[in-house]
Scaffold this motif. Structure first.
Motif, PDB file in Angstrom:
ATOM      1  N   LYS A   1       0.855   8.841   2.413  1.00  0.00           N
ATOM      2  CA  LYS A   1       0.307   8.173   1.223  1.00  0.00           C
ATOM      3  C   LYS A   1       0.794   6.732   1.116  1.00  0.00           C
ATOM      4  O   LYS A   1       0.043   5.832   0.735  1.00  0.00           O
ATOM      5  CB  LYS A   1       0.777   8.911  -0.041  1.00  0.00           C
ATOM      6  N   PHE A   2       2.058   6.510   1.437  1.00  0.00           N
ATOM      7  CA  PHE A   2       2.614   5.158   1.340  1.00  0.00           C
ATOM      8  C   PHE A   2       1.927   4.233   2.348  1.00  0.00           C
ATOM      9  O   PHE A   2       1.625   3.081   2.051  1.00  0.00           O
ATOM     10  CB  PHE A   2       4.125   5.165   1.602  1.00  0.00           C
TER      11      PHE A   2
ATOM     12  N   PHE B   1      -1.950   3.698   1.105  1.00  0.00           N
ATOM     13  CA  PHE B   1      -2.177   2.911  -0.109  1.00  0.00           C
ATOM     14  C   PHE B   1      -1.212   1.743  -0.279  1.00  0.00           C
ATOM     15  O   PHE B   1      -1.429   0.886  -1.124  1.00  0.00           O
ATOM     16  CB  PHE B   1      -2.084   3.823  -1.343  1.00  0.00           C
ATOM     17  N   GLY B   2      -0.148   1.706   0.488  1.00  0.00           N
ATOM     18  CA  GLY B   2       0.850   0.653   0.331  1.00  0.00           C
ATOM     19  C   GLY B   2       1.792   0.946  -0.824  1.00  0.00           C
ATOM     20  O   GLY B   2       1.542   1.837  -1.638  1.00  0.00           O
ATOM     21  N   THR B   3       2.874   0.195  -0.887  1.00  0.00           N
ATOM     22  CA  THR B   3       3.829   0.325  -1.983  1.00  0.00           C
ATOM     23  C   THR B   3       4.207  -1.075  -2.437  1.00  0.00           C
ATOM     24  O   THR B   3       3.597  -2.053  -1.998  1.00  0.00           O
ATOM     25  CB  THR B   3       5.104   1.065  -1.525  1.00  0.00           C
ATOM     26  N   SER B   4       5.229  -1.165  -3.278  1.00  0.00           N
ATOM     27  CA  SER B   4       5.673  -2.477  -3.725  1.00  0.00           C
ATOM     28  C   SER B   4       6.332  -3.250  -2.573  1.00  0.00           C
ATOM     29  O   SER B   4       6.559  -4.448  -2.684  1.00  0.00           O
ATOM     30  CB  SER B   4       6.660  -2.334  -4.889  1.00  0.00           C
ATOM     31  N   ARG B   5       6.630  -2.550  -1.461  1.00  0.00           N
ATOM     32  CA  ARG B   5       7.304  -3.226  -0.352  1.00  0.00           C
ATOM     33  C   ARG B   5       6.461  -3.330   0.914  1.00  0.00           C
ATOM     34  O   ARG B   5       6.759  -4.151   1.774  1.00  0.00           O
ATOM     35  CB  ARG B   5       8.610  -2.498  -0.018  1.00  0.00           C
TER      36      ARG B   5
ATOM     37  N   ALA C   1      -0.880  -1.934   2.310  1.00  0.00           N
ATOM     38  CA  ALA C   1      -1.676  -0.747   2.610  1.00  0.00           C
ATOM     39  C   ALA C   1      -2.229  -0.850   4.023  1.00  0.00           C
ATOM     40  O   ALA C   1      -2.677  -1.914   4.444  1.00  0.00           O
ATOM     41  CB  ALA C   1      -2.821  -0.637   1.608  1.00  0.00           C
TER      42      ALA C   1
ATOM     43  N   ARG D   1      -4.616   1.583   5.154  1.00  0.00           N
ATOM     44  CA  ARG D   1      -5.998   2.041   4.968  1.00  0.00           C
ATOM     45  C   ARG D   1      -6.577   2.751   6.188  1.00  0.00           C
ATOM     46  O   ARG D   1      -7.761   2.591   6.493  1.00  0.00           O
ATOM     47  CB  ARG D   1      -6.902   0.868   4.588  1.00  0.00           C
TER      48      ARG D   1
ATOM     49  N   ARG E   1      -9.380   5.311   4.774  1.00  0.00           N
ATOM     50  CA  ARG E   1     -10.518   4.711   4.067  1.00  0.00           C
ATOM     51  C   ARG E   1     -11.315   3.792   4.976  1.00  0.00           C
ATOM     52  O   ARG E   1     -12.552   3.800   4.951  1.00  0.00           O
ATOM     53  CB  ARG E   1     -10.005   3.969   2.829  1.00  0.00           C
TER      54      ARG E   1
ATOM     55  N   TYR F   1      -2.005  -7.992  -4.618  1.00  0.00           N
ATOM     56  CA  TYR F   1      -0.681  -7.379  -4.744  1.00  0.00           C
ATOM     57  C   TYR F   1       0.355  -8.503  -4.806  1.00  0.00           C
ATOM     58  O   TYR F   1       0.224  -9.507  -4.123  1.00  0.00           O
ATOM     59  CB  TYR F   1      -0.375  -6.478  -3.538  1.00  0.00           C
TER      60      TYR F   1
ATOM     61  N   TYR G   1       7.700  -5.215 -13.798  1.00  0.00           N
ATOM     62  CA  TYR G   1       6.702  -4.168 -14.004  1.00  0.00           C
ATOM     63  C   TYR G   1       6.699  -3.770 -15.470  1.00  0.00           C
ATOM     64  O   TYR G   1       7.713  -3.877 -16.154  1.00  0.00           O
ATOM     65  CB  TYR G   1       7.019  -2.963 -13.107  1.00  0.00           C
TER      66      TYR G   1
ATOM     67  N   ARG H   1      -5.190  -1.011  -9.591  1.00  0.00           N
ATOM     68  CA  ARG H   1      -3.925  -0.302  -9.377  1.00  0.00           C
ATOM     69  C   ARG H   1      -2.974  -0.590 -10.521  1.00  0.00           C
ATOM     70  O   ARG H   1      -2.679  -1.747 -10.814  1.00  0.00           O
ATOM     71  CB  ARG H   1      -3.310  -0.694  -8.039  1.00  0.00           C
TER      72      ARG H   1
ATOM     73  N   TRP I   1       0.707  -0.358 -11.805  1.00  0.00           N
ATOM     74  CA  TRP I   1       2.089  -0.248 -11.318  1.00  0.00           C
ATOM     75  C   TRP I   1       2.977  -0.134 -12.558  1.00  0.00           C
ATOM     76  O   TRP I   1       3.113  -1.090 -13.309  1.00  0.00           O
ATOM     77  CB  TRP I   1       2.502  -1.480 -10.526  1.00  0.00           C
TER      78      TRP I   1
ATOM     79  N   ILE J   1       1.014   7.171  -6.351  1.00  0.00           N
ATOM     80  CA  ILE J   1       2.026   6.838  -5.351  1.00  0.00           C
ATOM     81  C   ILE J   1       3.331   6.555  -6.091  1.00  0.00           C
ATOM     82  O   ILE J   1       3.377   5.666  -6.938  1.00  0.00           O
ATOM     83  CB  ILE J   1       1.650   5.556  -4.557  1.00  0.00           C
TER      84      ILE J   1
ATOM     85  N   ASP K   1       6.962   5.179  -5.658  1.00  0.00           N
ATOM     86  CA  ASP K   1       7.570   4.277  -4.688  1.00  0.00           C
ATOM     87  C   ASP K   1       9.010   4.027  -5.080  1.00  0.00           C
ATOM     88  O   ASP K   1       9.261   3.413  -6.105  1.00  0.00           O
ATOM     89  CB  ASP K   1       6.709   3.000  -4.718  1.00  0.00           C
TER      90      ASP K   1
ATOM     91  N   VAL L   1      -3.572   4.373  -7.957  1.00  0.00           N
ATOM     92  CA  VAL L   1      -4.666   3.627  -7.337  1.00  0.00           C
ATOM     93  C   VAL L   1      -5.967   4.205  -7.867  1.00  0.00           C
ATOM     94  O   VAL L   1      -6.375   5.304  -7.495  1.00  0.00           O
ATOM     95  CB  VAL L   1      -4.618   3.751  -5.795  1.00  0.00           C
TER      96      VAL L   1
END
Lengths: 129, 156
Positions: A95-96, A99-103, A106, A108, A111, B45, B52, B84, B86, B131, B133, B145
């Protein structure tokens, strides 16, 4: 089986799922693939699974996501019902990466695979109908 | 504020329209603590450190295209848009998601400035994925998302 260089520089083996392996996995769960629409849907699902794996190992537009090979080798196909299949990954970090994370950005893999191959998938499913 | 989705700028116009509307109508839970240079709603992003919760809005591509006719330059797309959320915790994530969904639903039929009036038709909520994180330490970013789609007809 393909060998890919992972992010740490070592060679990693990835097993690209073929129809035979997919059928064996489905039969191991006491299910089977019936003719016509079910078979076509299974072929479409197999196409998606292979394309997702190609995306993960870096053979499509997305960045390569290979370290130990767990993610690439985790792609599977499950039969939900007649002509209904699920392409999935069962590793937690999928999933990370998707979709990507704060770090991390993504990747993809799933998709983009669907969007890139929509016509091919529909073609597989509708052939002979 | 986008008043009409342009034929040659429909992707950017769609994103900016939604960004501006959510920015002006969704309550920022930390508005008193957010720096004036920081944004609550963004169209990419964040690349720098942010406070946040934030909301990001991006194009998620299209999975439908049709021509208006054989001799026509009119094009019909279904645009997917990723919104999205956050958030700092699950309650905040759920509340902000609810506010976003309620707002998008409410503005559909508003005269002149509503989403249909500017050219975004047939709102659909395609789905969402959560997600969680772990940034390190005690800070966990809970993001959702959310994918919505609109029909856009351009080239008229």
């Amino acid at each position: 089986m393909v060998s890919v260089i992972g992010t740490t520089g070592r060679l990693v083996n990835v097993n690209i799922i073929g129809m035979a392996e997919m059928i064996a996995t489905i039969r191991a769960r006491n299910l089977d693939i019936i003719e016509n629409s079910d078979l076509n849907a299974a072929k479409g699902a197999n196409l998606v699974a292979q394309e997702v794996q190609e995306s993960i190992i870096g053979n499509r537009g997305e960045p390569r996501s290979v370290d130990t090979g767990r993610f690439a080798n985790s792609i599977g196909v499950e039969k939900l019902a007649n002509a209904e299949y699920l392409v999935f990954s069962n590793v937690e970090h999928s999933k990370f990466l998707e979709f990507g994370t704060s770090r991390i950005m993504a990747r993809r893999h799933f998709r983009n695979t669907i969007q890139r191959n929509q016509d091919k998938i529909v073609g597989e499913i509708t052939i002979g109908l | 504020m986008v008043s009409s989705i342009g034929t040659t700028t429909f992707i950017a116009d769609s994103i900016i329209y939604i960004r501006d509307d959510l920015k002006n109508n969704i309550t920022d839970p930390i508005s008193g603590k957010r720096d004036s240079k920081e944004q609550f709603v963004m169209t990419s992003y964040p690349k720098r450190s942010v406070k946040y919760p934030i909301i990001t809005i991006r194009s998620d591509g299209t999975n439908f295209y049709a021509k208006g006719g054989m001799q026509s330059e009119v094009s019909h797309y279904i645009l997917r848009i990723e919104i999205r959320i956050w958030a700092r915790n699950e309650v905040e994530r759920d509340e902000l998601t609810q506010e976003v969904l309620d707002r998008l639903r409410d503005i559909q039929h508003t005269a002149t400035t509503g989403s249909i009036a500017v050219g975004l038709h047939d709102l659909r909520v395609v789905g969402w994925a959560d997600i969680d994180d772990e940034k390190g330490g005690d800070e966990v970013i809970k993001s959702r998302v959310l994918i919505v789609s609109y029909r856009v007809i351009v080239g008229q």
